[in-house]
Design an enzyme around this catalytic site. Structure first.
Site, PDB file in Angstrom:
ATOM      1  N   ALA A  54       0.805  -1.228   0.000  1.00 30.61           N
ATOM      2  CA  ALA A  54       0.000   0.000   0.000  1.00 30.61           C
ATOM      3  C   ALA A  54       0.840   1.282   0.000  1.00 30.61           C
ATOM      4  CB  ALA A  54      -0.973  -0.016   1.184  1.00 30.61           C
ATOM      5  N   GLN A 201       4.278 -14.060  -1.796  1.00 34.03           N
ATOM      6  CA  GLN A 201       5.027 -12.888  -1.317  1.00 34.03           C
ATOM      7  C   GLN A 201       5.798 -13.195  -0.040  1.00 34.03           C
ATOM      8  OE1 GLN A 201       1.734 -12.861  -2.162  1.00 34.03           O
ATOM      9  NE2 GLN A 201       1.149 -10.913  -3.090  1.00 34.03           N
ATOM     10  N   ASP A 242      -4.189  -2.917   3.585  1.00 34.79           N
ATOM     11  CA  ASP A 242      -4.352  -2.067   2.409  1.00 34.79           C
ATOM     12  C   ASP A 242      -5.477  -1.057   2.578  1.00 34.79           C
ATOM     13  OD1 ASP A 242      -2.742  -3.203  -0.230  1.00 34.79           O
ATOM     14  OD2 ASP A 242      -3.021  -4.684   1.359  1.00 34.79           O
TER      15      ASP A 242
END
Length: 358
Positions: A54, A201, A242
């Site tokens: 983000a 990730q 986010d």
């Protein structure tokens, strides 16, 4: 060879003509810097997760809009601002869930409207603003890390999901910020990193980033988290976010909400870490957060030599899920630590930090 931590995740080139990012789709196998100038390639980099996280997305969008302003031909002020708005709308369409994207673009547009003069003056103001936002992101992540570090003690085990480190911000990161600061100060925190299906990730970025910082990190599959908690190996969960809704519901990488449910069952504190720019008081609850859906081939074939599911089988690939506020122990920001009831504590925080909040 330079360490990954010596690179800026996102920046404006020294000559001010390009957005410079690390192509995170190639990590950890290759460190490749991309110099992006066109709006189409900046949009594609955000959408394809070449730049992700983000805070980093917000800074990339701000720099991208400045570069768009450089390409708009000088003319009547109103027409210039209209074309700038169209560029902002285009960049904003790259990904719907992370509020930092729209927040950064709104802030840049506000700067443009508040700047007296024509195209030259507006471009200069946008140049200053995107650099200010880059520096602010670094400062915010440092302060956030300090606040998060206050929640743990030396030797604690932490469980994290996805990647919320330096690769997800201009520097330091959010959920990994306290861990990296703790490492510098000898707290020697131990980390269990979920691999984070389907884009890995946690495996590709978090485990790699922490290992290179000297942190004791153990990589686990997402479905092993319950055993780690049951065995008493972790004292807290640290995850990024986010978007934070007004009631404290938070959107983060898919799999986060299940982790929060497990943490509640095993009485493990569950902390969400993010800058105040992720707080969206105009979004009442998590049900109002748009959830990005991605190509199902990320599940079926992305990491395999051959597809791992029949071609006729449908795939559902939401990029995020929403963690209910009732499962969150605290939301950690650069401005302080918010605790339940979040409807009150988040508004109080934004009121204090309103100069920086959306």
């Amino acid at each position: 060879m330079k360490s990954i931590l010596e690179y800026d995740t996102v920046s404006l080139s020294d000559d001010g003509t390009a957005l410079v990012i690390i192509d995170q789709t190639l990590l950890p196998g290759e460190i490749k810097l991309l110099h992006l100038t066109g709006q189409n390639e900046i949009w594609e980099a955000i959408q394809a997760l070449r730049v992700r996280g983000a805070p980093a997305i917000g800074v990339a969008a701000a720099i991208g809009l400045y570069l768009a302003a450089r390409e708009i031909k000088a003319g009547e002020r109103g027409a210039f601002l209209e074309r700038l708005h169209a560029a902002a709308e285009y960049l904003n369409s790259a990904r719907p869930t992370a509020v930092n994207l729209s927040w950064a673009l709104r802030r840049m547009e506000r700067t443009a409207h508040q700047t007296a003069g024509g195209a030259e003056e507006i471009r200069a103001a946008l140049h200053r603003e995107c650099l200010d936002m880059w520096q602010e992101d670094i400062d915010v992540c440092r302060r956030l890390g300090e606040n998060g570090l206050s929640l743990v003690k030396p030797g604690d085990g932490l469980l994290t999901h996805c990647n919320a480190g330096a690769l997800a911000a201009s520097r330091y990161g959010t959920a990994l910020g306290p861990i990296l600061l703790g490492q510098e100060r000898g707290k020697k925190l131990r980390v269990f990193a979920d691999e984070t299906r389907p884009l890995l990730q946690g495996a590709r970025l978090t485990a790699w980033e922490l290992a290179r910082a000297g942190v004791e990190v153990t990589l686990i599959c997402d479905n092993m988290a319950s055993m780690v908690m049951k065995n008493g190996w972790v004292q807290a969960c640290f995850v990024g976010c986010d978007r934070v809704a007004a009631n404290g519901d938070t959107a983060n990488k898919i799999g986060t909400s299940g982790l929060a449910v497990l943490a509640r069952y095993y009485n493990v504190p569950f902390y969400v870490l993010g800058p105040t720019s992720t707080i969206d008081l105009d979004c009442p609850t998590g049900a109002d957060i748009p959830i990005e859906e991605r190509d199902g081939e990320e599940i079926r074939s992305l990491w395999y030599r051959e597809p791992m599911a029949p071609a006729e089988v449908r795939c559902w690939d939401p990029a995020f899920d929403v963690t209910d506020h009732s499962l969150i122990s605290a939301i950690v920001t650069e401005g302080g630590i918010c605790r339940p009831p979040f409807g009150e504590s988040l508004r109080e925080l934004v009121s204090r930090e309103k100069g920086d909040a959306p």
